[in-house]
Enzyme design. Structure first.
Site: not given
Ligand code: GAR
Length: 187
Positions: A15, A13, A91-92, A66, A110
């Site tokens: 982001n 988390g 991630m879903r 789902k 992404h």
């Molecule tokens: C991020 O790097 C995002 O780009 C990636 O998961 C990470 C989450 O990080 N997303 C994917 O790979 C989607 N296919 P966070 O939990 O520290 O925000």
């Protein structure tokens, strides 16, 4: 009334935290109305508590399909009058129930320069391929996995073979790019 954001996450988390902090500090003129998480116990849940953000945490296995858990998510988003859904390490794959209600209002971040390296292991795949220019993409979410129209991208050079280092460099860029992009979209 400020715009209402929902942030979806499955893991650490960072982001989510960057977005929540930007909202709290006024760097994004919006509220994080809810954080949606499909992994009870994920670190992002504690971060939400720290920022006083309400959560909807669920286990997909507790639902028959789902469509069933997405119907619950839609109820939560509707109740919170959410304007923009920001997927941040959720991630879903988003299914037809959520898309049916919110397509055009869902964005995803992404860790690759799409359309290269779609999927859940983008950084590892890019390192294994041996690319020298990496990047981050923010795109609209539709029924094609990581295939919706691109909103923003940022590239960086890296000539090495350590996925953890690419993640570290990319993460800083992700946080800044997500804040900039949300600001543009809610104006
Ligand atoms: C991020 O790097 C995002 O780009 C990636 O998961 C990470 C989450 O990080 N997303 C994917 O790979 C989607 N296919 P966070 O939990 O520290 O925000």
């Amino acid at each position: 009334m400020k715009k209402q954001l929902a942030v979806f996450a499955s893991g650490t988390g960072t982001n989510f935290e960057a977005i929540a902090r930007a909202c709290a500090e006024g760097a994004i003129p919006a509220d994080v109305a809810v954080m949606v998480c499909d992994k009870p116990g994920a670190a992002v849940i504690e971060k939400a508590a720290r920022y006083g953000v309400e959560t909807f945490v669920f286990s997909p296995k507790d639902y028959p399909s789902k469509s069933a858990f997405e119907a619950e998510i839609v109820k939560v988003l509707d109740a919170k009058k959410v304007d923009l859904v920001c997927l941040a390490g959720y991630m879903r794959i988003v299914g037809e129930t959520l898309l049916g209600a919110y397509e055009g209002r869902i964005i995803n971040i992404h860790p690759s320069l799409l359309p290269s390296f779609k999927g859940a292991h983008a950084v590892e795949d890019a390192v294994a391929y041996g690319v020298k220019v990496y990047g981050i993409t923010i795109h609209w979410v539709n029924a094609d996995l990581d295939g919706g129209r691109i909103i923003a991208q940022r590239a960086f050079d890296y000539d090495g073979n350590d996925p953890a280092e690419v993640h570290r460099i990319g993460q800083k860029i992700e946080h800044a790019l997500y804040i900039e992009t949300i600001n543009k979209l809610i104006q």
